[in-house]
Scaffold this active site. Structure first.
Site, PDB file in Angstrom:
ATOM      1  N   GLU A   2      41.934  72.897  84.114  1.00 43.36           N
ATOM      2  CA  GLU A   2      41.057  73.751  83.608  1.00 43.36           C
ATOM      3  C   GLU A   2      41.950  75.220  83.147  1.00 43.36           C
ATOM      4  O   GLU A   2      41.983  75.704  81.774  1.00 43.36           O
ATOM      5  CB  GLU A   2      39.973  74.455  84.246  1.00 43.36           C
ATOM      6  CG  GLU A   2      39.099  75.355  83.491  1.00 43.36           C
ATOM      7  CD  GLU A   2      37.705  75.583  84.102  1.00 43.36           C
ATOM      8  OE1 GLU A   2      36.958  76.351  83.755  1.00 43.36           O
ATOM      9  OE2 GLU A   2      37.453  75.362  85.206  1.00 43.36           O
ATOM     10  N   GLY A  47      36.193  77.985  79.857  1.00 41.91           N
ATOM     11  CA  GLY A  47      35.836  76.278  80.264  1.00 41.91           C
ATOM     12  C   GLY A  47      34.298  76.297  80.314  1.00 41.91           C
ATOM     13  O   GLY A  47      33.692  77.064  80.932  1.00 41.91           O
ATOM     14  N   HIS A 105      40.288  61.215  89.837  1.00 47.12           N
ATOM     15  CA  HIS A 105      41.457  61.027  90.748  1.00 47.12           C
ATOM     16  C   HIS A 105      41.870  59.633  91.130  1.00 47.12           C
ATOM     17  O   HIS A 105      40.762  59.067  91.602  1.00 47.12           O
ATOM     18  CB  HIS A 105      40.867  62.010  91.996  1.00 47.12           C
ATOM     19  CG  HIS A 105      40.414  63.465  91.575  1.00 47.12           C
ATOM     20  ND1 HIS A 105      41.263  64.587  90.713  1.00 47.12           N
ATOM     21  CD2 HIS A 105      39.393  63.878  91.938  1.00 47.12           C
ATOM     22  CE1 HIS A 105      40.639  65.522  90.711  1.00 47.12           C
ATOM     23  NE2 HIS A 105      39.230  65.227  91.186  1.00 47.12           N
ATOM     24  N   VAL A 106      42.785  59.289  90.720  1.00 53.90           N
ATOM     25  CA  VAL A 106      43.179  57.780  90.891  1.00 53.90           C
ATOM     26  C   VAL A 106      44.133  57.714  92.179  1.00 53.90           C
ATOM     27  O   VAL A 106      44.519  56.439  92.356  1.00 53.90           O
ATOM     28  CB  VAL A 106      43.893  57.217  89.643  1.00 53.90           C
ATOM     29  CG1 VAL A 106      42.576  57.221  88.551  1.00 53.90           C
ATOM     30  CG2 VAL A 106      44.888  57.785  89.013  1.00 53.90           C
ATOM     31  N   GLY A 114      38.474  72.854  67.092  1.00 53.10           N
ATOM     32  CA  GLY A 114      37.334  73.412  66.229  1.00 53.10           C
ATOM     33  C   GLY A 114      37.471  75.034  66.120  1.00 53.10           C
ATOM     34  O   GLY A 114      38.231  75.559  66.798  1.00 53.10           O
TER      35      GLY A 114
END
Length: 157
Positions: free
Chosen positions: A60, A78, A85-86, A105
């Site tokens: 973030e 934000g 999370h792997v 944008g």
């Protein structure tokens, strides 16, 4: 993306990025930026692994730096952070986050942030949406009604 201006702003203040040990890096591509974070007692959970919350904070903060670099006369906050999370990272390693702008944008920026360990293995994938709004006042903060009233009084004097 050149983020030297944003790094100076971050270095001049205390905050979460300093507390967790984040280091922000410029990249040659205009729609990416990077950050590194050493995994240590500032950002680990009690078992000696990188905290998932610290990974989300890294993503973030990095996406926020990227949005500020793209729109230096505006603020970016934000409004949505979602990650998967792997793989775990042990204390002593360093993670590197690469943020890629997915959508720019007028008021929304979407970023995809991949976080990898020192071997280059994927640790987390994080999606960040920033709301981009006008900056007012010298501090970059929105002026309050009281600030505006005081400013009008000074102008009248």
């Amino acid at each position: 993306m050149d983020i030297e201006r944003e790094k100076k702003i971050i270095d001049g203040r205390d905050g979460l990025s300093k507390t967790l040990g984040m280091e922000f890096l410029s990249t040659p591509e205009p729609d990416t930026c990077m950050a590194r974070m050493h995994v240590d007692g500032r950002n680990t959970q009690p078992f000696g692994f990188l905290s998932g919350g610290a990974s989300l904070a890294l993503a973030e903060n990095l996406a926020g730096v990227g949005s500020l670099a793209l729109c230096p006369d505006r603020l970016a906050v934000g409004i949505n952070v979602s990650g998967s999370h792997v793989q775990a990272v042990r204390e002593g390693d360093t993670v590197t986050a690469l943020a890629r702008l997915q959508y720019k944008g007028h008021t929304l920026h979407q970023w995809l942030v991949d976080i990898r360990n020192s071997r280059g293995d994927l640790i987390s994938t994080v999606h960040v949406t920033n709301y981009v709004l006008p900056a007012k006042g010298k501090s970059g903060a929105q002026k309050t009604t009281e600030d505006k009233d005081n400013s009008e009084r000074k102008d009248a004097e």
